[in-house]
Write an enzyme that holds these catalytic residues in place. Structure first.
Site, PDB file in Angstrom:
ATOM      1  CE  LYS A  81      -3.487   2.318   2.828  1.00 42.81           C
ATOM      2  NZ  LYS A  81      -4.165   2.307   4.137  1.00 42.81           N
ATOM      3  CB  SER A 115      -0.690   5.085   3.026  1.00 47.63           C
ATOM      4  OG  SER A 115      -1.078   3.787   3.421  1.00 47.63           O
ATOM      5  CE  LYS A 116       0.270   1.099   6.976  1.00 49.56           C
ATOM      6  NZ  LYS A 116       0.133   1.742   8.289  1.00 49.56           N
ATOM      7  CB  ALA A 117       5.504   2.108  -0.260  1.00 49.18           C
TER       8      ALA A 117
END
Length: 303
Positions: free
Chosen positions: A228, A230-232
């Site tokens: 995802k 938003s994490k990366a």
């Protein structure tokens, strides 16, 4: 038969950092679906988890949305101010026997495979959580505007649902259900990472006697490894000072025709062109991979 309520959508970011591309896709998609229906688009700040919040993030997100032309209707709602409403809903569930105090530790729940089905005998703690009682065989199904029919056996997939955490903080599932009802939200358009949360929210709506909105879950933006976005790329905010490249990328991620917005010269013009040509049937059902060249590049460019 009464006339259906006028369309009212919303965007509900958590103030855990700056607005990023995944959040912008959700904001743009929900804004377009609200405006093309002649409806309202509300903004709610889901500031329920102080340990995860970043100081100033909520106001920065609001300013960024305005810079992208995504202006909301009404006042901004802050979940941190609504504890009394959550407490009232929880009290109704407790009084009806639909909720119960849970003294289990995380290790106790892990021992049940991570799905709470019963409390460990003799477990006691000074700060119990409160859970929704989910009976065996509790299957919730709904029609998603993009994914079709979705069904989940909540008992086996989720178990008894946390409503108030052991640390005293309100759980997202309870807060979002109470707030969607209070704001008169008719349509929830958000990222597909929250697709699995929808059945438990519908179950809560049923237990509280609240209406169920329509749902549409937009594609997630992922990196080359399928993680995802938003994490990366948590440290890569969209650039509100140069909004057009990010809007154009979000538009493409939503499966729309790039040529339809190619001549836009500012956010207002872009959104006018987008609204005139937006086609829900073009929205991808699965995740959309960000081109590899953009993985480490902030785009002058999120349940």
């Amino acid at each position: 038969m009464p006339a259906p309520a006028p369309y009212r959508g919303r965007f509900a970011p958590s103030p855990t950092g700056p607005l990023h591309l995944g959040s912008l896709v959700a904001a743009l998609g929900s804004w377009l679906m609200a405006r093309r229906s002649g409806g309202e688009w509300r903004l709610r700040v889901e500031d329920l988890d102080p340990p995860r919040e970043v100081a100033g993030a909520a106001q920065a997100q609001i300013r960024a949305l305005a810079a992208f032309g995504l202006r909301h209707d009404g006042e901004v709602e802050y979940q941190s101010t609504r504890g009394a409403h959550y407490a009232a809903a929880l009290g109704r569930l407790l009084d009806a026997g639909d909720a119960f105090e849970c003294h289990c530790s995380r290790a106790d729940v892990a021992g049940q495979g991570g799905v709470h089905r019963h409390c460990v005998a003799g477990a006691r703690r000074a700060d119990p959580a409160v859970r929704l009682r989910v009976p065996d065989g509790c299957v919730i199904a709904f029609d998603d505007a993009l994914h079709g029919q979705v069904a989940q056996d909540v008992a086996t997939a989720v178990g008894d649902i946390v409503l108030r955490r052991a640390d005293g903080l309100w759980a997202y599932q309870l807060a979002v259900v109470v707030d969607d009802a209070a704001q008169g939200i008719t349509d929830v358009v958000r990222g597909a990472d929250l697709l699995d949360s929808t059945p438990r929210q519908i179950l809560l709506q049923q237990r509280l006697g609240l209406s169920t909105p329509r749902y549409a879950h937009l594609p997630l933006v992922v990196d080359a490894s399928g993680h995802k976005l938003s994490k990366a790329l948590a440290a890569s905010p969209v650039d509100a000072a140069a909004p057009l490249p990010a809007l154009a990328l979000a538009w493409r991620i939503l499966g729309q025709d790039p040529d339809a917005v190619a001549t836009a010269t500012g956010p207002a013009g872009f959104l006018d062109c987008a609204l005139a040509t937006f086609d829900v049937t073009r929205i991808p059902r699965g995740p959309v991979r960000l081109p590899a060249a953009m993985h480490n590049t902030p785009v002058a460019h999120r349940d």
